[in-house]
Design an enzyme around this catalytic site. Structure first.
Site: not given
Lengths: 312, 312
Positions: B36, B91, B169
């Protein structure tokens, strides 16, 4: 020995300027028919209004060469392959990547040759550039492809209609050279696309590309313009650790550090028909999706801008 | 028996909502680290600022799962594969098709598993729909994918930046179902893309698709909208000669002629991790480029329009 017979589908500028002379000059195919929806013809060759009519009338035809606008190439290629014909497709080979991948599958099923003819790749200077770059450290590649659309595509409205590629119609020639000469793939990282207010495709575009980490390829850029006045430019300048290569005149001339290395007359299409003949003999196909992929990628990751309306 | 270890790269909404619970529920991987950049962490798991730091600190790590925005996935996947890790990619798997094709080559060279996880494909209702369509005469397919971006992607500016996909998206989830359930490929014939005046990617889009001649598939359309108020819609309606299939709720529920057939709870991500584990065991990869290809094709053949500015 009888020559394989070929039908030429689409009788526009590229067919008349390049395909018909190259078929005659190489003498490897017999031009058995042409297809022209408007009934245009060429000396002594039977003319049909559609590919379907030609295929029905000439069942023994061996191959077809497609010189239509890209939007109809997928349907015509499927039709020809399913009729058992070998197929040569002018660039760009299809309107979309999905269509092109489907054609690969169709050709495999039909067991026929499929050849996506990127004509700019068929230059001795391109071949020589590729050889010199195979082991090179490449600092930068700058494509400049600027031409006057009114001079080279007069009145061809399809080029500015959706699916017509716009400035990518010539630009994809440069990209087909790029993917051929570089020793590793490059990727579109950013693009600026400028479409006229009254048209659907770009009239100018710039692309920023780079290779994967660890490759010996630096910054790669492309600058495409369809409104170039005066001198027309189709050049690729490559800076390497060992010197500078200028691949100019659409890939037909190579200069290394200012010294001319190759400047052969333009025989792209003769090489194309020799390659097509060889592929058929070998039972092979030659499909290169990379130039089309770079254009689709640019359209997907690029920023679209509206510019002045364009009229002929 | 020790579990294979996995590093989760990117600790955003999808990682917290789906990946971490699914990794825990399936018990097939040990979550060994998270990456992160802003230093966020999850209970009891070592956190690194970059994937490179994680790979250096944990040389024995078996696999990584990439949950970053798509723009950086290519570089991270190349880095992980070259370090010998198996890679699962959220994805869409890359920013461009050229990048995705390169990753296939990298995975083959590295002899590691590459899995492009299109999560919407991992629903029992999708599988059942595919089974029912295998031999069907399909009159039409209508995708309606309309959601409120402010609710599902609050403040995620990257989605509207170049390469961020915009309404594609979520829309690509529908396309990943479409390519999975149809018995033949379809092609984008036309598209209308609407990008806000102050953003780079579409906030709404419609696609017209069709299959090759001779297939038993009629008209295929998609309607994507990112400004849907009230009820959110993620549905695909398929009219066949034998009746109507409604695949709704993002592919999780199937109704046939109004009768519910399947309505399972959402276990997409558990199925994804089971599939990833199986692929690694089999030494196989699973890369599906078709949904990304349809988006790139739509961006290339589509007509781009400017619409109202968008602000959160």
């Amino acid at each position: 020995m009888t020559l394989p017979t070929l039908g030429l589908v689409g009788l526009g500028k590229i067919a008349r300027d390049q395909h018909i002379p190259a078929i005659a000059a190489t003498g490897l195919f017999q031009l058995a028919a042409v297809v022209s929806p408007d009934g245009a013809s060429t000396d002594g060759v039977p003319t049909f209004r559609s590919q379907a009519e030609m295929l029905a009338a000439l069942p023994g035809l061996d191959a077809v060469a497609l010189c239509t606008p890209p939007a109809v190439r997928h349907g015509l290629t499927v039709e020809a392959l399913r009729a058992g014909k070998h197929v040569l497709i002018e660039k760009p080979p299809a309107a979309t990547l999905s269509e092109l991948h489907d054609l690969v599958a169709e050709a495999e099923t039909a067991r026929r040759t499929l050849f996506t003819a990127w004509h700019s790749q068929f230059n001795p200077a391109v071949e020589e550039t590729k050889r010199r770059l195979a082991e090179a450290d490449i600092r930068s590649v700058a494509i400049t492809w600027k031409e006057d659309v009114r001079r080279w595509h007069p009145g061809q409205d399809w080029i500015f209609a959706a699916g017509g590629f716009g400035v990518f119609d010539p630009g994809i020639n440069a990209l087909s050279i790029l993917t051929d000469i570089l020793p590793a793939p490059v990727f579109v990282r950013a693009a600026e696309l400028h479409a006229p207010a009254n048209r659907d495709t770009p009239i100018a575009a710039t692309l920023e590309m780079s290779a994967a980490p660890g490759s010996r390829i630096g910054r790669v850029t492309a600058d495409f313009d369809f409104l170039q006045q005066g001198e027309q430019t189709w050049s690729i300048v490559i800076e390497t650790e060992d010197g500078r290569l200028d691949l100019t005149h659409g890939g037909t001339r190579l200069t290394v550090d200012g010294v001319p290395v190759l400047a052969e007359p333009d025989t792209e299409y003769q090489r194309i028909y020799r390659h097509f003949h060889r592929l058929i003999g070998d039972g092979a196909s030659d499909v290169d999706a990379r130039p089309l992929s770079l254009v689709a990628d640019a359209c997907m990751v690029g920023r679209w801008h509206r510019t002045d309306a364009f009229d002929w």
